[in-house]
Design a protein around this motif. Structure first.
Motif, PDB file in Angstrom:
ATOM      1  N   PRO A 192      13.359  -5.880 -12.692  1.00 38.21           N
ATOM      2  CA  PRO A 192      14.102  -4.953 -13.303  1.00 38.21           C
ATOM      3  C   PRO A 192      15.832  -4.964 -12.755  1.00 38.21           C
ATOM      4  O   PRO A 192      15.930  -5.162 -11.606  1.00 38.21           O
ATOM      5  N   GLN A 193      16.719  -5.037 -13.524  1.00 35.29           N
ATOM      6  CA  GLN A 193      18.149  -5.413 -12.952  1.00 35.29           C
ATOM      7  C   GLN A 193      18.697  -3.887 -12.696  1.00 35.29           C
ATOM      8  O   GLN A 193      18.507  -2.941 -13.696  1.00 35.29           O
ATOM      9  N   LEU A 195      20.870  -0.514 -12.606  1.00 33.65           N
ATOM     10  CA  LEU A 195      21.888  -0.383 -13.784  1.00 33.65           C
ATOM     11  C   LEU A 195      23.103   0.368 -12.812  1.00 33.65           C
ATOM     12  O   LEU A 195      23.035   0.678 -11.710  1.00 33.65           O
ATOM     13  N   LEU A 215      23.219   0.306 -20.159  1.00 32.46           N
ATOM     14  CA  LEU A 215      22.279  -0.672 -20.802  1.00 32.46           C
ATOM     15  C   LEU A 215      22.859  -1.773 -21.595  1.00 32.46           C
ATOM     16  O   LEU A 215      23.988  -1.310 -22.418  1.00 32.46           O
ATOM     17  N   PRO A 286      17.974 -10.681 -19.058  1.00 37.22           N
ATOM     18  CA  PRO A 286      17.143  -9.612 -18.199  1.00 37.22           C
ATOM     19  C   PRO A 286      16.053  -8.926 -19.708  1.00 37.22           C
ATOM     20  O   PRO A 286      16.394  -8.534 -20.720  1.00 37.22           O
ATOM     21  N   TRP A 289      15.471  -2.813 -16.595  1.00 38.05           N
ATOM     22  CA  TRP A 289      16.552  -2.321 -15.766  1.00 38.05           C
ATOM     23  C   TRP A 289      16.025  -0.950 -14.917  1.00 38.05           C
ATOM     24  O   TRP A 289      14.955  -0.468 -15.532  1.00 38.05           O
TER      25      TRP A 289
END
Length: 741
Positions: A192-193, A195, A215, A286, A289
């Protein structure tokens, strides 16, 4: 004279054999790969610039699951246990935390878990500092770093199996290690990236409202999966309808979800992950997140179950068979217990031990004690010494068994109280021991004629040894029983530090020995006993029959574990044992010849068919439910989940063939016509969890209930907290519990 001393070694063999857990689910190997029937686990590495200070390097455990099997994410969901990695590295080398890939939601009946199927790589960054000193290379070789890993994981399908492995991998210090580049790249893409904005979470009554901003535009309008890293906060299985909603307001994603019915945490910050559905994921983009969202609002009070109810972990243990986490938790991970609670547990253990004297499995030993007291009638001093010796044998044996159980559980074995009778070898040894005692009591042989003169002299000098060993024997045969108050105290002991837990076992032993200790120190009781006389010979022979009844019970237990062939083999060897004992009572050369022939024949017979005793035979399963005649069904996590999902109440009988109390309750209460009619009227499904042989799933469920032995009876209905009934099950108690549904 009773053969307590001459077979003390036999008792020690029985206890030590009981301390050996059943074969592990996998065999750990020293290497990079461990294969089990359910997964293939491999330690892999990726170091494109070599393993040098400042260079980026990764190691990881890659797990390839068999079809339909899965392991778990860092938050396992409603049940389960995350994979754990423990590294052994050279000085100057360290690892970071697992970079967990995005999991998937795995339904389990009316619950849900978070985990992985197919193949997953759990990558971990490898950090090499300037303090690291590379090893010298052997002549003509390349210097390498040894990385060692001990990993444990819970792998589940319809059942759950704890597994572990030890791995070793040598990483060359020069050049690149990029054989598994594709796997590490895929694991990186599944991360997960973070935020840019933390978002926010608000507690609103019994719901949680999550808002995330920032997002990507390509994600907006899509349905997202939600994964909280904090366990036991939300109702994991709620996925749609009024219980769970999500929507987009411009670039803000909002979701409302219900809190868990048995919430165990009230965090001020919740790390959460959202992910695209599989169909919406694009290569190179991706897919998930992560945000660490602050929590606003007031958490509702955490529900505390009543004393007669079970812990919050029970539902997961009974429905997903993954409460092995509770069974494998170390005492250091558990909260400290209040002093008052511990004092009540000590009192419960003392009362439980006292009531254990009334259990049928203890009667043969009590009969021996009565005979011993009668021999010493009128000798108050001898009574006191005998009482103290018997108490010492009982208490030390309880401490030994309790310590063995705690040590083996700490080492990962799934054991509970009465574990020694889950081993067919121990059952066979005890059957032989009680056969010898019965033969001695009935007069087939006398100790003085069967034992060397030096042993007889030692016996005369130390008569208290018989009293001590009768205490040891009492514990060995009485330990499978569970008296009232015992179950809660023993279950409580599992979560205590070792010193406090052993105090509970000592209190249990003191309770068992207390009547005889008091009798030894109260002269009035001693004077009530009749004077020694010819009647004692008749009583002695009469007491042989409880011993033979115990042998019959042990043979029946072995038949439940090893099948009819195992029981038949044991009976044949017991006959040979009796013949050998008889042969040693003969005189002259006849004794030598006949005894030699019988010993040789028994040895050959043992070699030919003795393996039948130790063979593993699947317990006979009840036929599938569906007919009116089929009332009891075998317990399984999947079956409980199916019934709960269909809204049907469930009654679970945790039992074992070697548990006399279980058999008493089964015949007296659970077979009563009125009780069965109440079960039928309430449409309650009746499940039986047979713990005759070691079963990690049943052990885990018992641990989640706060119990460590059987019998245990649980009645649960959808929307209501499960209720645990008492060990000595009464008809009125069962009917009252059913009426409350």
């Amino acid at each position: 004279m009773i053969l307590s001393r001459i077979h003390f070694a036999t008792l020690l063999i029985a206890i030590s054999a009981a301390s050996m857990p059943a074969a592990a689910q996998l065999t750990s190997k020293t290497g990079a790969v461990v294969t089990t029937p359910h997964v293939r686990a491999e330690l892999v590495a990726h170091a494109p610039d070599g393993v040098t200070p400042g260079a980026q390097a990764w190691v990881g455990l890659q797990i390839t699951h068999q079809p339909e099997w899965h392991t778990y994410w860092k938050n396992a969901g409603d049940s389960g246990l995350p994979t754990e990695l423990t590294w052994t590295l050279p000085a100057g080398v360290s690892t970071g935390e697992i970079a967990w890939p995005v999991p998937e939601k795995i339904p389990v009946g009316n619950l849900a878990n978070y985990g992985y199927e197919n193949t997953v790589l759990l990558p971990v960054p490898l950090e090499v500092s300037t303090l690291y000193k590379p090893p010298m290379a052997l002549a003509g070789g390349t210097p390498a770093m040894d990385v060692k890993l001990k990993a444990s994981w819970l792998v589940c399908r319809k059942e759950c199996i704890p597994e572990e492995g030890e791995f070793t991998l040598s990483l060359p210090l020069q050049g690149s290690t990029a054989l598994h580049k594709a796997e590490f790249d895929a694991a990186q893409a599944a991360q997960p990236q973070p935020l840019a904005k933390p978002g926010g979470i608000e507690v609103n009554g019994n719901n949680l409202q999550v808002k995330l901003e920032g997002l990507p535009a390509a994600v907006q309008g899509k349905t997202l999966a939600f994964f909280p890293e904090t366990p036991e906060v939300i109702r994991t299985a709620a996925v749609s309808g009024k219980d769970w909603t999500q929507s987009w307001q411009g670039g803000t994603w909002t979701a409302t979800m219900p809190l868990a019915d048995q919430r165990s945490a009230s965090p001020t910050v919740m790390p959460v992950v959202v992910a695209l559905a599989e169909a919406d994921r694009q290569p190179g983009q991706p897919i998930a997140w992560r945000a660490e969202a602050p929590v606003a609002g007031t958490w509702p009070a955490v529900a505390t179950p009543a004393r007669a109810e079970v812990s919050p972990a029970l539902q997961a243990a009974l429905t997903a068979n993954a409460a092995n986490a509770a069974a494998s938790a170390s005492p250091a991970d558990l909260p400290a217990q209040p002093t008052g609670t511990f004092a009540m547990a000590l009192l419960g253990a003392l009362l439980g031990g006292l009531l254990l004297n009334l259990m049928p499995c203890v009667f043969p030993i009590l009969a021996i004690k009565v005979l011993g007291f009668a021999r010493q009638a009128g000798n108050a001093r001898a009574h006191r010494k005998a009482g103290l010796a018997y108490t010492g044998g009982v208490m030390l044996s309880f401490l030994a068994l309790g310590g063995a159980m705690l040590a083996l559980r700490a080492a990962g074995a799934q054991l509970g109280w009465g574990f020694q009778l889950q081993s067919p070898g121990v059952v066979a040894v005890l059957a032989g021991l009680f056969t010898l005692i019965g033969l001695n009591l009935v007069g087939v042989f006398e100790f003085g004629r069967a034992a060397p003169s030096s042993v007889c002299s030692a016996q005369a000098k130390h008569p208290l040894a018989n009293d001590f060993l009768s205490g040891v024997l009492a514990v060995v045969i009485a330990s499978p029983c569970t008296a009232p108050f015992m179950g809660v105290s023993l279950g409580f002991a599992i979560g205590l530090p070792a010193a406090q837990a052993l105090l509970l076992f000592a209190a249990l032993g003191l309770g068992l020995a207390l009547p005889y200790l008091v009798a030894g120190f109260v002269p009035a009781i001693a004077y009530l006993l009749p004077k020694p006389g010819p009647w004692m010979g008749t009583l002695r022979r009469l007491l042989a029959f409880p011993m033979f009844a115990t042998v019959a019970w042990l043979v029946w237990i072995l038949g439940q574990q090893s099948g009819i062939d195992g029981a038949g083999t044991l009976l044949a060897l017991l006959v040979c044992l009796a013949a050998i004992v008889w042969a040693f009572t003969l005189r002259g050369r006849t004794r030598l010849v006949i005894a030699t022939v019988l010993v040789a024949f028994t040895a050959v017979l043992t070699g030919a068919i003795g393996r039948n005793i130790l063979q593993v035979v699947e317990p006979a399963r009840l036929a599938a439910a569906g007919t009116a005649e089929q009332r009891w069904q075998p317990w399984s996590a999947e079956r409980v989940s199916e019934l709960s999902g269909a809204g049907q109440p469930v009654f679970i009988d945790f039992t074992a063939a070697w548990c006399v109390t279980c058999q008493y309750n089964k015949k007296r209460t659970l077979a009563d016509a009125e009780v069965l009619a109440d079960f039928d009227a309430k449409k309650v499904a009746m499940l039986r969890a047979d713990w005759t042989r070691r079963d990690p799933a049943i052990t885990a469920a018992l641990t989640a209930l706060g119990r460590s032995g059987v019998p245990v009876y649980v009645l649960q209905a959808p929307g209501k907290a499960p209720v645990v009934l008492t060990e000595i099950l009464g008809k009125d108690e069962v009917r009252a519990a059913l009426a409350a549904l």
